[in-house]
Design a protein around this motif. Sequence first.
Motif, short mmCIF file in Angstrom:
data_model
loop_
_atom_site.label_atom_id
_atom_site.label_comp_id
_atom_site.label_asym_id
_atom_site.label_seq_id
_atom_site.Cartn_x
_atom_site.Cartn_y
_atom_site.Cartn_z
N ASP A 80 -13.23 -9.23 14.51
CA ASP A 80 -12.12 -8.52 15.13
C ASP A 80 -12.44 -7.02 15.23
OD1 ASP A 80 -9.76 -7.53 16.06
OD2 ASP A 80 -8.56 -8.05 14.29
N ARG B 190 -10.42 -3.90 13.98
CA ARG B 190 -10.47 -3.37 12.60
C ARG B 190 -11.11 -2.00 12.55
NH1 ARG B 190 -12.16 -9.34 10.58
NH2 ARG B 190 -10.04 -10.15 10.47
N ARG C 221 -8.45 0.38 13.28
CA ARG C 221 -7.51 0.44 12.15
C ARG C 221 -8.05 1.35 11.04
NH1 ARG C 221 -3.39 -3.31 11.44
NH2 ARG C 221 -3.87 -3.61 9.24
N ARG D 233 -7.92 -10.54 4.66
CA ARG D 233 -7.29 -9.27 5.07
C ARG D 233 -8.35 -8.21 5.30
NH1 ARG D 233 -1.79 -9.47 4.90
NH2 ARG D 233 -1.18 -11.57 4.30
N ARG E 109 -7.48 4.89 11.94
CA ARG E 109 -6.06 5.26 11.83
C ARG E 109 -5.65 5.46 10.38
NH1 ARG E 109 -1.31 1.75 11.78
NH2 ARG E 109 -2.60 0.02 12.50
N ARG F 44 0.84 -1.21 0.00
CA ARG F 44 0.00 0.00 0.00
C ARG F 44 0.88 1.26 0.00
NH1 ARG F 44 -1.88 -0.09 5.43
NH2 ARG F 44 -0.05 1.18 5.83
N ASN G 19 -5.16 -3.14 1.55
CA ASN G 19 -4.18 -3.92 2.31
C ASN G 19 -4.07 -5.35 1.80
OD1 ASN G 19 -3.46 -1.88 4.02
ND2 ASN G 19 -4.70 -2.56 5.75
P1 ATP Z 1 1.11 -0.33 9.28
O1 ATP Z 1 2.19 -1.36 9.43
O2 ATP Z 1 1.46 0.83 8.45
O3 ATP Z 1 0.50 0.03 10.57
P2 ATP Z 1 -0.25 -2.49 7.99
O4 ATP Z 1 -1.44 -2.52 7.07
O5 ATP Z 1 1.01 -3.03 7.44
O6 ATP Z 1 -0.10 -1.00 8.48
P3 ATP Z 1 0.02 -4.49 10.00
O7 ATP Z 1 -0.56 -4.53 11.34
O8 ATP Z 1 1.49 -4.45 9.81
O9 ATP Z 1 -0.65 -3.23 9.31
O10 ATP Z 1 -0.59 -5.72 9.21
C1 ATP Z 1 -0.11 -6.19 7.97
C2 ATP Z 1 -1.26 -6.68 7.09
O11 ATP Z 1 -1.96 -7.74 7.76
C3 ATP Z 1 -2.32 -5.65 6.81
O12 ATP Z 1 -1.98 -4.83 5.72
C4 ATP Z 1 -3.53 -6.50 6.54
O13 ATP Z 1 -3.50 -7.04 5.24
C5 ATP Z 1 -3.36 -7.63 7.52
N1 ATP Z 1 -4.02 -7.35 8.80
C6 ATP Z 1 -3.49 -6.75 9.89
N2 ATP Z 1 -4.35 -6.66 10.90
C7 ATP Z 1 -5.49 -7.23 10.45
C8 ATP Z 1 -6.76 -7.46 11.02
N3 ATP Z 1 -7.04 -7.06 12.26
N4 ATP Z 1 -7.69 -8.09 10.26
C9 ATP Z 1 -7.41 -8.48 9.00
N5 ATP Z 1 -6.24 -8.29 8.41
C10 ATP Z 1 -5.28 -7.67 9.11
#
Ligand code: ATP
Length: 435
Positions: A164, A167, A170, A120, A173, A35, A125
């Motif tokens: 969850d 989310r 998230r 996801r 944010r 992303r 994402n």
């Molecule tokens: P950042 O690292 O910038 O905070 P990120 O999208 O990379 O954002 P991470 O927590 O590192 O967030 O998670 C990596 C990936 O895992 C996400 O991009 C998403 O695809 C998946 N993911 C994370 N948390 C969840 C969740 N609660 N439910 C579903 N998928 C998730």
Amino acid sequence: EHGIDPRLLSNNAVRVVRILQNEGYDAFIVGGAVRDLLLGLKPKDFDVATNATPEQVKRLFKRAFLIGRRFQIVHVMFGQDLIEVTTFRGASDKPAIKDESGRLLRDNNFGTQSEDAARRDFTINAMYYNPANQVLLDYHGGIKDLRSKTLRVIGNPEQRYREDPVRMLRIVRFAAKLGFSIDKTTGAPIAALAPLMNNVPSARLFDEMLKLLMSGHSMSCLKELRARGLHQGLLPLLDVALEQPEAAHFIELSLEKTDQRIRQNKRISPGFLFATLLWTQVEEKWAEYRAKGEHPIPALVAASSDVLDVQTEKLAIQRRIATDMRDIWLLQPRLERRTGKSPYRLLENERFRAAYDFMLIRCEAGELEAELGQWWTEFIDASGDRRQEMIDTQMKRAPAGSQAKKRSRRSGHRHRKKSSAKTASETQDIIEKTE
Ligand code: ATP
Ligand code: MG
């Protein structure tokens, strides 16, 4: 066509992908890193997704660790650098283990790449990038949403929040951080489902809140949280604080400072951050205790404990962070003592810098005279002679007052010793520690 700049890739992430692919597995850079790369931003961390199982991944790397229960993942370390490797999750044949509200408790069913994409959280994402051939795989229209700056949940939003509730945090944010808008269908169920946040373990909430506050856009995150009814119970004392204009001003000021530092890639300590968020509450309680006749220092100790106790119930603040917060608070009155040996001793304190930065915010908020902040700023860098001169000026300025203070402090202490010996000795411990 996707325009990803290979120079923004992490060498270590590319290395992990290559090693997995050389062993015959599928492997991609995934999630937030893709992303950010598409947005031309430098990702802050890199995740890799693969069809190798966690055990198979672990075997290929010298420093690899199996982590987690709800989602088992592998941390591959290169020096300080960490690459998170996850195995594709599947739509399971066995139903996943959920609690009564539909929250997923455990989810270690492996699956295909397209199943992984569907689990996801948001369309933006759920894209996969193969650095070997520079191909980007977009399963859920992530590119389109990225271009129109839209946050959209994959699948049925209500069901995804029930699985969850984090989310929902998230979404807020990412919306604030990326300047994206939340798709209508995606945003609709949030207000009604906000109470589900209460089921989330407090340690996980704390992690999420920290990410949110350290996103570089903390104020807009908090505003969005409030607008969507998600803030209640996260920072219980903050709810109250933001209703009061004076407190809101102080909090806004400190969040602005935090955002500035983050955007300049400077370090922010979680203790400092939470100390500012909860300070107005501490001050209020501090005044209450003093009004009841308690001496300033024990009153501050008691106020700090009260605030930390209430806060920790909802949002587990780790002990280390709570200690930092308490130290920053307890050093505040000492910054106002500018006579004798006190300023020298304070300079030696390992938390001096944090306490000083904290005081500068108080000065800027109009809570303390700006002159106090300027005095310390000069004192820090002044020569030995100049320092002594500065202290002498202070001594001359209010000799009578400081004497009077000293006397009342002593008598107050004696008086208190009789009434609450335990508090007094606890206080002494803490004062010695901060000293
Ligand atoms: P950042 O690292 O910038 O905070 P990120 O999208 O990379 O954002 P991470 O927590 O590192 O967030 O998670 C990596 C990936 O895992 C996400 O991009 C998403 O695809 C998946 N993911 C994370 N948390 C969840 C969740 N609660 N439910 C579903 N998928 C998730
Ligand atoms: Mg990430």
